[in-house]
Motif scaffolding. Structure first.
Motif, short mmCIF file in Angstrom:
data_model
loop_
_atom_site.label_atom_id
_atom_site.label_comp_id
_atom_site.label_asym_id
_atom_site.label_seq_id
_atom_site.Cartn_x
_atom_site.Cartn_y
_atom_site.Cartn_z
N MET A 1 0.83 -1.21 0.00
CA MET A 1 0.00 0.00 0.00
C MET A 1 0.86 1.25 0.00
O MET A 1 0.59 2.22 -0.73
N GLU A 2 1.92 1.26 0.79
CA GLU A 2 2.78 2.45 0.85
C GLU A 2 3.45 2.72 -0.49
O GLU A 2 3.66 3.88 -0.86
N GLU A 3 3.78 1.67 -1.23
CA GLU A 3 4.40 1.85 -2.55
C GLU A 3 3.46 2.56 -3.53
O GLU A 3 3.90 3.12 -4.53
N HIS A 4 2.17 2.52 -3.24
CA HIS A 4 1.17 3.20 -4.08
C HIS A 4 0.66 4.48 -3.41
O HIS A 4 -0.46 4.91 -3.64
N SER A 5 1.52 5.06 -2.58
CA SER A 5 1.24 6.36 -1.93
C SER A 5 0.00 6.34 -1.06
O SER A 5 -0.74 7.33 -0.98
N ILE A 6 -0.24 5.22 -0.43
CA ILE A 6 -1.33 5.12 0.54
C ILE A 6 -0.72 5.22 1.93
O ILE A 6 0.21 4.48 2.27
N ARG A 7 -1.23 6.16 2.73
CA ARG A 7 -0.77 6.26 4.12
C ARG A 7 -1.34 5.07 4.89
O ARG A 7 -2.54 4.77 4.79
N VAL A 8 -0.51 4.39 5.67
CA VAL A 8 -0.97 3.23 6.43
C VAL A 8 -0.84 3.52 7.91
O VAL A 8 0.26 3.79 8.42
N LEU A 9 -1.96 3.47 8.62
CA LEU A 9 -2.01 3.68 10.06
C LEU A 9 -2.74 2.51 10.70
O LEU A 9 -3.48 1.80 10.03
N THR A 10 -2.55 2.34 11.99
CA THR A 10 -3.26 1.28 12.69
C THR A 10 -4.41 1.87 13.51
O THR A 10 -4.51 3.10 13.68
N THR A 11 -5.24 1.00 14.04
CA THR A 11 -6.35 1.47 14.87
C THR A 11 -5.86 2.24 16.08
O THR A 11 -6.59 3.05 16.65
N SER A 12 -4.63 2.01 16.50
CA SER A 12 -4.07 2.76 17.63
C SER A 12 -3.90 4.24 17.30
O SER A 12 -3.79 5.08 18.21
N ASP A 13 -3.86 4.58 16.02
CA ASP A 13 -3.68 5.97 15.59
C ASP A 13 -5.00 6.71 15.40
O ASP A 13 -5.00 7.90 15.09
N LEU A 14 -6.13 6.01 15.56
CA LEU A 14 -7.41 6.60 15.20
C LEU A 14 -7.77 7.82 16.03
O LEU A 14 -8.41 8.75 15.54
N GLY A 15 -7.38 7.84 17.30
CA GLY A 15 -7.68 9.02 18.13
C GLY A 15 -7.05 10.26 17.55
O GLY A 15 -7.69 11.32 17.47
N ARG A 16 -5.80 10.16 17.12
CA ARG A 16 -5.09 11.29 16.52
C ARG A 16 -5.72 11.67 15.18
O ARG A 16 -5.87 12.86 14.86
N VAL A 17 -6.12 10.67 14.39
CA VAL A 17 -6.76 10.92 13.09
C VAL A 17 -8.08 11.68 13.29
O VAL A 17 -8.38 12.65 12.59
N ALA A 18 -8.86 11.22 14.26
CA ALA A 18 -10.16 11.86 14.52
C ALA A 18 -9.98 13.27 15.05
O ALA A 18 -10.77 14.18 14.71
N GLU A 19 -8.97 13.50 15.87
CA GLU A 19 -8.71 14.85 16.38
C GLU A 19 -8.31 15.78 15.24
O GLU A 19 -8.73 16.95 15.20
N THR A 20 -7.52 15.30 14.29
CA THR A 20 -7.16 16.11 13.12
C THR A 20 -8.42 16.46 12.34
O THR A 20 -8.59 17.61 11.89
N ALA A 21 -9.31 15.49 12.17
CA ALA A 21 -10.57 15.76 11.45
C ALA A 21 -11.38 16.82 12.18
O ALA A 21 -11.99 17.70 11.56
N ARG A 22 -11.42 16.73 13.50
CA ARG A 22 -12.18 17.72 14.28
C ARG A 22 -11.64 19.12 14.06
O ARG A 22 -12.39 20.06 13.86
#
Length: 279
Positions: free
Chosen positions: A252-273
């Motif tokens: 996935m990373e070779e195709h420019s897809i950012r890969v995160l785990t469920t442990s990162d979701l809090g940070r992802v959701a805060e960025t969205a907020r």
């Protein structure tokens, strides 16, 4: 709900998934709650746990059902009273039926929806013992974090890749939003069963990115949400599984897809907020 508060005179209807009208077997999948004559927005809630639906109908299109919830909420938000029956008839599929309205006294609309979901829709405690796994578990965590951040209702759900690639593309991206000329999309990819999901998303990434630039005149930031390695047994003690896990991530990373785990979701959701200017 023992309380001394003044209760509100509401009506509720249940939504049923009925795969075969002749056999008349069904599973309750959602609740509609409204307070007639007040102009209050109609409340709509679907289940997050589709196991009972899949048990009744293994071929059920749960992605379509999730999209139906968003469409219903949007349409009813624009027409809170007058066109309820028309909106429901236009939005519901042939496999989704609605019960007749029943009276209900609610302390508040949100509390009423919660209780009705608990009474009629959500599986009883014994059915919850077997936890969600794979992609369903990742999707549930994604939704939970975005809801806690207050942004889930502002996001697009079940985004059809065919809008950006070509007709017939079956891929649907789980969720996304548009901040400041960029489109962010998030897709649950489970590496528990293997790397097939990762390869599908990687194969689709270039066409999706080009289509977004063409149709939306915006760049695409595509993120895959996966399980932490330890959750799928990808450890040094299981070298073959660890190698497969790393292959999925790197593909996935070779195709420019950012890969995160469920442990990162809090940070992802805060960025969205922050990007959606909530709070």
């Amino acid at each position: 709900m023992a309380s001394g508060k003044q209760r509100r005179n509401c009506e509720f209807q249940l939504l049923r998934y009925v795969p075969d009208a002749v056999r008349n077997e069904f599973v309750h999948i959602g609740v509609i709650l409204r307070e007639p004559g007040t102009g209050e927005p109609v409340q709509v809630r679907f289940t997050r746990d589709w196991r009972r639906v899949r048990c009744l109908d293994p071929e059920a299109d749960t992605a379509m059902l999730e999209g139906m919830e968003s469409e219903l909420r949007r349409a009813l938000g624009e027409e809170p009273e007058g066109k309820l029956k028309q909106i429901l008839s236009e939005s519901l599929s042939l496999n989704v039926q609605m019960t007749e309205p029943k009276a209900y006294l609610a302390e508040s609309m949100p509390a009423g929806v919660e209780e009705l979901m608990r009474l009629y829709v959500e599986p009883p405690p014994r059915e919850r013992i077997s936890k969600l796994r794979g992609r369903s578990a990742i999707q549930a965590e994604m939704r939970g974090e975005f809801e806690r951040a207050g942004v889930w209702e502002l996001m697009r759900k079940q985004i059809r890749a065919s809008e950006y690639t070509r007709p017939g593309d079956p891929l649907r991206i789980d969720a996304g939003y548009r901040p400041n000329g960029m489109i962010r999309m998030f897709h649950a990819v489970s590496l528990e069963p293997g790397v097939e999901m990762a390869k599908v998303l990687a194969f689709s990434a270039a066409g999706l990115r080009a289509g977004v630039e063409r149709v939306e005149k915006a760049s695409l930031d595509l993120t895959a949400i996966i399980e932490p390695a330890v959750k799928v047994g990808a450890t040094e003690d299981e070298p073959e599984r660890l190698e497969l896990y790393r292959f999925g991530v790197e593909t996935m990373e070779e195709h420019s897809i950012r890969v995160l785990t469920t442990s990162d979701l809090g940070r992802v959701a805060e960025t969205a907020r922050r990007e959606l200017h909530i709070g």
